[in-house]
Design a protein around this motif. Structure first.
Motif, PDB file in Angstrom:
ATOM      1  N   LEU A 190       0.805  -1.218   0.000  1.00 35.90           N
ATOM      2  CA  LEU A 190       0.000   0.000   0.000  1.00 35.90           C
ATOM      3  C   LEU A 190       0.842   1.274   0.000  1.00 35.90           C
ATOM      4  N   LEU A 191       2.134   1.159   0.285  1.00 33.72           N
ATOM      5  CA  LEU A 191       2.974   2.346   0.396  1.00 33.72           C
ATOM      6  C   LEU A 191       4.094   2.395  -0.649  1.00 33.72           C
ATOM      7  N   ILE A 192       4.153   1.386  -1.514  1.00 29.81           N
ATOM      8  CA  ILE A 192       5.233   1.343  -2.505  1.00 29.81           C
ATOM      9  C   ILE A 192       5.175   2.552  -3.427  1.00 29.81           C
ATOM     10  N   SER A 193       4.006   2.848  -3.946  1.00 29.71           N
ATOM     11  CA  SER A 193       3.864   3.986  -4.869  1.00 29.71           C
ATOM     12  C   SER A 193       4.272   5.288  -4.206  1.00 29.71           C
ATOM     13  N   ALA A 194       3.977   5.410  -2.912  1.00 28.57           N
ATOM     14  CA  ALA A 194       4.339   6.632  -2.191  1.00 28.57           C
ATOM     15  C   ALA A 194       5.843   6.841  -2.190  1.00 28.57           C
ATOM     16  N   MET A 195       6.610   5.763  -2.011  1.00 30.98           N
ATOM     17  CA  MET A 195       8.066   5.885  -1.993  1.00 30.98           C
ATOM     18  C   MET A 195       8.631   6.197  -3.371  1.00 30.98           C
ATOM     19  N   LEU A 196       7.901   5.854  -4.410  1.00 30.14           N
ATOM     20  CA  LEU A 196       8.330   6.203  -5.756  1.00 30.14           C
ATOM     21  C   LEU A 196       7.954   7.645  -6.106  1.00 30.14           C
ATOM     22  N   ILE A 197       6.760   8.052  -5.710  1.00 34.15           N
ATOM     23  CA  ILE A 197       6.221   9.330  -6.170  1.00 34.15           C
ATOM     24  C   ILE A 197       6.658  10.505  -5.301  1.00 34.15           C
ATOM     25  N   ILE A 198       6.598  10.358  -3.972  1.00 31.73           N
ATOM     26  CA  ILE A 198       6.806  11.510  -3.092  1.00 31.73           C
ATOM     27  C   ILE A 198       8.225  12.076  -3.193  1.00 31.73           C
ATOM     28  N   PRO A 199       9.296  11.272  -3.104  1.00 28.29           N
ATOM     29  CA  PRO A 199      10.634  11.863  -3.255  1.00 28.29           C
ATOM     30  C   PRO A 199      10.835  12.525  -4.619  1.00 28.29           C
ATOM     31  N   ALA A 200      10.325  11.895  -5.681  1.00 25.25           N
ATOM     32  CA  ALA A 200      10.458  12.489  -7.021  1.00 25.25           C
ATOM     33  C   ALA A 200       9.673  13.791  -7.113  1.00 25.25           C
ATOM     34  N   ALA A 201       8.480  13.828  -6.547  1.00 23.68           N
ATOM     35  CA  ALA A 201       7.679  15.059  -6.572  1.00 23.68           C
ATOM     36  C   ALA A 201       8.351  16.160  -5.760  1.00 23.68           C
ATOM     37  N   ALA A 202       8.967  15.785  -4.641  1.00 23.32           N
ATOM     38  CA  ALA A 202       9.696  16.776  -3.834  1.00 23.32           C
ATOM     39  C   ALA A 202      10.903  17.315  -4.590  1.00 23.32           C
ATOM     40  N   ALA A 203      11.603  16.418  -5.299  1.00 20.38           N
ATOM     41  CA  ALA A 203      12.809  16.819  -6.033  1.00 20.38           C
ATOM     42  C   ALA A 203      12.489  17.692  -7.228  1.00 20.38           C
ATOM     43  N   ARG A 204      11.264  17.653  -7.676  1.00 21.34           N
ATOM     44  CA  ARG A 204      10.877  18.451  -8.856  1.00 21.34           C
ATOM     45  C   ARG A 204      11.079  19.940  -8.601  1.00 21.34           C
ATOM     46  N   SER A 205      10.889  20.354  -7.352  1.00 23.44           N
ATOM     47  CA  SER A 205      11.049  21.771  -7.012  1.00 23.44           C
ATOM     48  C   SER A 205      12.505  22.211  -7.082  1.00 23.44           C
ATOM     49  N   LEU A 206      13.435  21.246  -6.989  1.00 23.91           N
ATOM     50  CA  LEU A 206      14.858  21.568  -6.956  1.00 23.91           C
ATOM     51  C   LEU A 206      15.536  21.338  -8.297  1.00 23.91           C
ATOM     52  N   ALA A 207      14.815  20.752  -9.244  1.00 27.19           N
ATOM     53  CA  ALA A 207      15.445  20.214 -10.448  1.00 27.19           C
ATOM     54  C   ALA A 207      15.712  21.297 -11.475  1.00 27.19           C
ATOM     55  N   GLY A 208      16.938  21.255 -12.039  1.00 29.59           N
ATOM     56  CA  GLY A 208      17.249  22.072 -13.189  1.00 29.59           C
ATOM     57  C   GLY A 208      17.302  21.232 -14.443  1.00 29.59           C
ATOM     58  N   THR A 209      17.615  19.949 -14.273  1.00 33.09           N
ATOM     59  CA  THR A 209      17.682  19.004 -15.385  1.00 33.09           C
ATOM     60  C   THR A 209      17.043  17.694 -14.936  1.00 33.09           C
ATOM     61  N   VAL A 249       6.952  14.954   4.576  1.00 33.14           N
ATOM     62  CA  VAL A 249       7.405  16.198   5.210  1.00 33.14           C
ATOM     63  C   VAL A 249       8.395  16.915   4.295  1.00 33.14           C
ATOM     64  N   PHE A 250       9.326  16.166   3.694  1.00 34.95           N
ATOM     65  CA  PHE A 250      10.260  16.765   2.734  1.00 34.95           C
ATOM     66  C   PHE A 250       9.496  17.422   1.584  1.00 34.95           C
ATOM     67  N   PHE A 251       8.484  16.720   1.073  1.00 35.52           N
ATOM     68  CA  PHE A 251       7.697  17.279  -0.031  1.00 35.52           C
ATOM     69  C   PHE A 251       7.045  18.593   0.392  1.00 35.52           C
ATOM     70  N   ALA A 252       6.458  18.627   1.593  1.00 37.50           N
ATOM     71  CA  ALA A 252       5.793  19.832   2.078  1.00 37.50           C
ATOM     72  C   ALA A 252       6.787  20.989   2.225  1.00 37.50           C
ATOM     73  N   ILE A 253       7.978  20.688   2.759  1.00 36.02           N
ATOM     74  CA  ILE A 253       8.986  21.739   2.949  1.00 36.02           C
ATOM     75  C   ILE A 253       9.423  22.318   1.606  1.00 36.02           C
TER      76      ILE A 253
END
Length: 260
Positions: A190-209, A249-253
């Motif tokens: 039930l939490l596998i997708s969360a570990m794939l999506i949430i870090p990537a979604a959080a990193a999107r705010s920092l991404a240049g490439t 929490v990382f995503f929210a920050i």
């Protein structure tokens, strides 16, 4: 000094985090979140079959996850709507899995471990399989990175460059199925997708490439594993959900402080 079981849990989580970054980035770019959920839900059917026939949980979940990925790819290529196919197959596989697992007496007590993960019970053999699988998927993504990226950005451009988008889509589906099979002991189906999506979604705010986004997603996933396990140890909370909660929490920050 940390106990052996905690070190194994940490290493297992870091193995998943390493590959969750780049693979999760493609899941976000391709809007495959529902596909990840469907594959993860199907994993419960794999657990039931593994317990019923007394073979490896990893083999059972990988077999069913691969079958789900191939079936979805085949149905979509025949013109079926992706969201409809995923909705039918995801809920059907989960329902059949839960029904099937109810006929396995030994699994009834352990069902929560497969739904939400039980990373603290990871053994040396599990650890070896997790790292071998994670490195294999990571090697595949590195090998096909440019083709996968081109097919993700523009399928017509990919075909003009001699790249078959269907093959790249299938490779991503297979990689996702492998990671789902590896993750079931760590964060549960039930939490596998969360570990794939949430870090990537959080990193999107920092991404240049795209490459930087994938690398940042892996770093966020690694920190989520370490802090989540630390919180679980000190607060006596479930390990898998704690890891996902830290990632959230990382995503929210990053969302609050992202550049406009």
């Amino acid at each position: 000094m940390l106990d052996d079981f905690f070190l194994r849990a940490m290493l297992a989580g870091l193995g998943l985090a390493l590959v969750a970054g780049p693979l999760g980035s493609f899941v976000v770019w391709r809007r495959m979140a529902y596909f990840g959920d469907s594959t993860a839900h199907a994993a419960i059917l794999g657990v039931a079959l593994s317990l019923a026939f007394n073979f490896s949980i990893y083999a059972g979940t990988l077999t069913v996850a691969l079958a789900m990925a191939l079936l979805v790819t085949a149905l979509v290529s025949r013109g079926q709507a992706m969201d409809t196919v995923l909705g039918v197959l995801a809920h059907s596989a989960l329902a059949f899995g839960l029904v099937a697992i109810s006929f396995v007496p030994s699994a009834r007590v352990d069902l929560n471990a497969y739904l939400f993960g039980d990373i603290l019970t990871v053994g040396r053999g599990d650890l070896a399989l997790i790292w071998l699988g994670a490195l294999a998927v990571l090697a595949l993504l590195i090998w096909r990175w440019q083709n996968l990226l081109t097919a993700t950005l523009n399928e017509e451009l990919a075909m003009a460059a001699g790249i078959d988008p269907r093959i790249e889509r299938l490779l991503l589906s297979v990689a996702l199925a492998v990671v789902v099979a590896l993750s079931i002991r760590i964060v549960g189906s039930l939490l596998i997708s969360a570990m794939l999506i949430i870090p990537a979604a959080a990193a999107r705010s920092l991404a240049g490439t795209p490459e930087r986004m994938a690398a940042n997603a892996s770093l966020i996933a690694c920190f989520s594993v370490m802090l989540g396990l630390g919180a679980s140890l000190h607060l006596d909370t479930p390990a898998g959900p704690s890891i996902v909660a830290v990632a959230a929490v990382f995503f929210a920050i990053f969302f609050v402080f992202r550049r406009p």
